[in-house]
Structures are given as structure tokens and as C-alpha cells.
Design an enzyme around this catalytic site. Structure first.
Site, mmCIF file in Angstrom:
data_model
loop_
_atom_site.group_PDB
_atom_site.id
_atom_site.type_symbol
_atom_site.label_atom_id
_atom_site.label_comp_id
_atom_site.label_asym_id
_atom_site.label_seq_id
_atom_site.Cartn_x
_atom_site.Cartn_y
_atom_site.Cartn_z
ATOM 1 N N TYR A 101 34.927 42.222 39.414
ATOM 2 C CA TYR A 101 35.726 42.888 38.394
ATOM 3 C C TYR A 101 36.266 41.831 37.442
ATOM 4 C CZ TYR A 101 39.623 45.089 36.007
ATOM 5 O OH TYR A 101 40.467 45.539 35.030
ATOM 6 N N GLU A 189 37.316 45.569 29.632
ATOM 7 C CA GLU A 189 37.109 45.592 31.091
ATOM 8 C C GLU A 189 35.628 45.715 31.429
ATOM 9 O OE1 GLU A 189 39.703 47.925 34.091
ATOM 10 O OE2 GLU A 189 37.949 49.201 33.774
#
Length: 375
Positions: A101, A189
């Protein structure tokens, strides 16, 4: 402002962040053509501005063009969290060997940007932050100073370990940072940022949010705005010059000033109610704003009572009273309405309402207690 995954990936590609080839279609036949062009197993992904697509059946693998056509047809019939699926993205199905992530956003408390990274990609980062916060590596960036090169490398090594992965991740993060600043983003993101084909890192999903107040500088991003992000009430409020956000409660709120509007919602909750909306009529004393606000709020079937909370400064209470009386002539108001007026010309405003047998409170606590009872 939010954009779809495919739009975020287009920006990623423009800034040199590696992504898989993709095509976006609005019908099953074109999904088949896209799969034929890609020539491998593909994944069909619903393009909606909400999470939980996979659990809702909005993400499907297809090994053949015919399977892609059927998968697209099935997904395009879905409604995910009240949003009908109107587009799907067709992209190569990568064989994921490891997921990470990587996200960049604003840390308001630190007054800096914050880069968050984890070896556990593909999960909800908010959930991970609660259950296993130690698995998230955080690195602050002060835009006035730029990226601390040594500090960034150290943070990346904690997550990616291998030099070839650290090098790729560093390049991607620097490009994310440039994208964030140049487009006035509030979030960039990648989840998952995946290792595929040995030691190649690619963004297999992309998410971007932007600062609405900066969109006048970015017509290219403004063109990406999606109507589904906003309810019809929010669209109408924007056109009427009102700051409005839909919520799920039963008490409609009309307030002047964003801070007072937030405090009003908190106090409604404190007294056991739930707000149906955030609505700031701003500093203007134009009575028409009150008319438009009441018109928008009263068409919400969930609303059981209305609270008007005005703390008059630039906004004059007598003009607000005039707007209330005008609205009552134009709109069939069959809901209980509680009014609190204090500040500039509040006595005049209350007198105008009193002539029509409408009372107005001076204390906010009294008004909120009454509107919660009414609801």
C-alpha cells in the site's frame, strides 16, 4: 472532488507511474472488443465512486473475450451502494506475487504531507490503522522544503527491502508527490501497489481526490468531475450558492457559517437527534438563499423537522426572517420548524416573525432541544 479509478490511472500514466493498459466501455460488446485487443486474461471492474465493488460483484475475471462480454453485461446491471454502474474498465489481469500500500495525503495536525506505506496492500488502510497500526510506515514531507532524500530511502527500505523494489518505489513516490502538488490533490493512493512478473512494481488500483477550491486552476481535472459524486440536492445547492452536504438524519439544518453549522450538527447529536444535512447559507443576507435552502431540505422525505440557526454578523437576522416568510408563501411547509435568531438585527427579525405568530429562540440549546422533540 473524487474521480474514477480509470481517470486516476490516466493521470498516473501521464506522470510516469506504471499502470496496466486499460479501456473503459459502457456496453458488453465493447468490453469483448477490449478483451480481444488486450489478448490475455482480463479483469472487468465497475467504475463507481464507492468502495466495496468486489463484494458487490463489481469485479470479475475473464479468460476469454466471450467471458469478458458476459462479465461486463452482468456488472453493468448492478447498482452498488445506490449508484448504478454505467462504465466498466477492462484491463490485463496481472499475476500478483506481493501487495503493498502507498498513499499520500495531508496531515493537518502536522501541517505537512504524509506518505503512508505498508507491506499489506489490498486492505482498507483505515482498518489496518486501527487493528495493526505498527504495520503502517509514515513519512512526513514539508512541501516548503521538498522530500528528504535520506529519510525517504530509509522509510522505503522498511517496506520494500529489496534494492530493485526500493528504487522503483522511490521513483513512483516522487511522481506521486509531483502529481499531488501540480494538480492540487488531497489524496493520491495506490492499493494494491503490486509486485508482478518477478520484481516489477505496478499500480493495480488508483484513487485520487482533489481540493474543490483549487479546481478553477485545473480545467483538465474539472472535466473529470462525475455527477454521481453529488446528490441532486447538492447540485441544486451549488447552483444556488449554498454549501450543502447530504446526510442520513431526520433534522434539516439551515445555518450561517461553516463552523457554526458543524457545531450545530454536534449539538443536535448531543441532544439525541441526527442531522439530515450540512447547509451553510454563508454571510449573504439575500432572503432568496433561505427560500432555496428550505426548498431543497423539504423535498427530502427523511426530514421530520427543520432547524434554522442564525448567529447574525454580516448576515442580518431581519433578512433571514424575510426569507423565512417568503418561503412560507411559496412552499408548502408541513414540517415543524424551529428558529433561533441572535445577533445583527435579531430583535427586528423576531418581531417580523412574531407578527405571523412564529416564535424564535435566542438560546441554541433551547432551539435544539425543541427540534429534536419535534422530530
Amino acid at each position: 472532488m473524487k474521480i474514477h479509478e480509470y481517470q486516476a490511472k490516466e493521470l498516473f500514466a501521464e506522470f510516469g507511474i506504471p499502470v496496466e493498459p486499460q479501456e473503459v466501455v459502457d456496453n458488453a460488446a465493447d468490453a469483448k472488443k477490449a478483451a480481444e485487443k488486450i489478448g490475455e486474461t482480463v479483469v472487468i471492474k465497475a467504475q463507481v465512486l464507492v468502495g466495496g465493488r468486489g463484494k458487490a460483484g463489481g469485479v470479475k475475471l475473464a479468460k476469454t473475450p466471450d467471458e469478458a462480454e458476459k462479465a461486463a453485461a452482468d456488472i453493468l446491471k448492478l447498482t452498488i451502494k445506490d449508484i448504478p454502474v454505467e462504465k466498466v474498465m477492462v484491463t490485463r489481469a496481472a499475476k500478483i506475487e506481493q501487495e503493498f500500500y502507498v498513499g499520500l495525503t495531508t496531515d493537518r495536525a502536522a501541517k505537512q504531507l504524509i506518505l503512508m506505506m505498508s507491506r499489506e496492500g489490498g486492505v482498507e488502510i483505515e482498518e489496518l490503522a486501527v487493528t495493526n497500526p505498527e504495520k503502517i510506515i509514515r513519512f512526513h514531507i514539508n512541501p516548503a522544503d521538498g522530500i528528504d532524500d535520506a529519510g525517504l530511502k530509509k522509510a522505503l527500505q522498511e517496506v520494500f527491502e529489496k534494492p530493485e523494489l526500493v528504487s522503483q518505489a522511490e521513483d513512483a513516490v516522487r511522481k506521486m508527490y509531483t502529481l499531488y502538488l501540480e494538480k492540487d490533490a488531497s489524496l493520491v493512493e495506490i492499493n494494491p501497489y503490486a509486485r508482478i512478473d518477478g520484481n516489477t512494481l505496478k499500480a493495480l488500483d488508483a484513487k485520487m481526490n482533489f481540493d474543490d477550491n483549487a479546481m478553477f486552476k485545473h480545467p483538465d481535472v474539472e472535466k473529470m468531475r462525475n455527477a454521481e459524486e453529488y446528490s441532486q440536492d447538492e447540485i441544486d445547492a451549488r447552483q444556488a450558492g449554498l454549501s450543502f452536504v447530504s446526510m442520513d438524519g431526520e433534522i434539516g439544518c439551515i445555518v450561517n457559517g461553516a463552523g457554526l453549522a458543524m457545531a450545530t450538527m454536534d449539538i443536535i447529536k448531543l441532544y439525541g437527534g441526527t442531522p439530515a444535512n450540512f447547509l451553510d447559507v454563508g454571510g449573504s443576507s439575500n432572503p432568496e438563499k433561505v427560500v432555496n435552502a428550505l426548498r431543497i431540505i423539504t423535498r427530502n422525505p427523511k426530514v421530520k423537522a427543520i432547524l434554522i440557526n442564525i448567529f447574525g454578523g454580516i448576515t442580518r437576522c431581519d433578512d433571514i426572517a424575510k426569507g423565512i416568510l417568503t418561503a412560507m408563501e411559496q412552499i408548502d411547509l408541513d414540517l415543524p420548524m424551529v428558529i433561533r435568531l441572535i445577533g445583527t438585527n435579531d430583535e427586528e427579525g423576531r418581531a417580523m416573525l412574531a407578527e405571523k405568530d412564529i416564535s424564535a429562540y435566542q438560546k441554541l440549546s433551547d432551539a435544539v432541544e425543541q427540534v429534536v422533540k419535534s422530530a
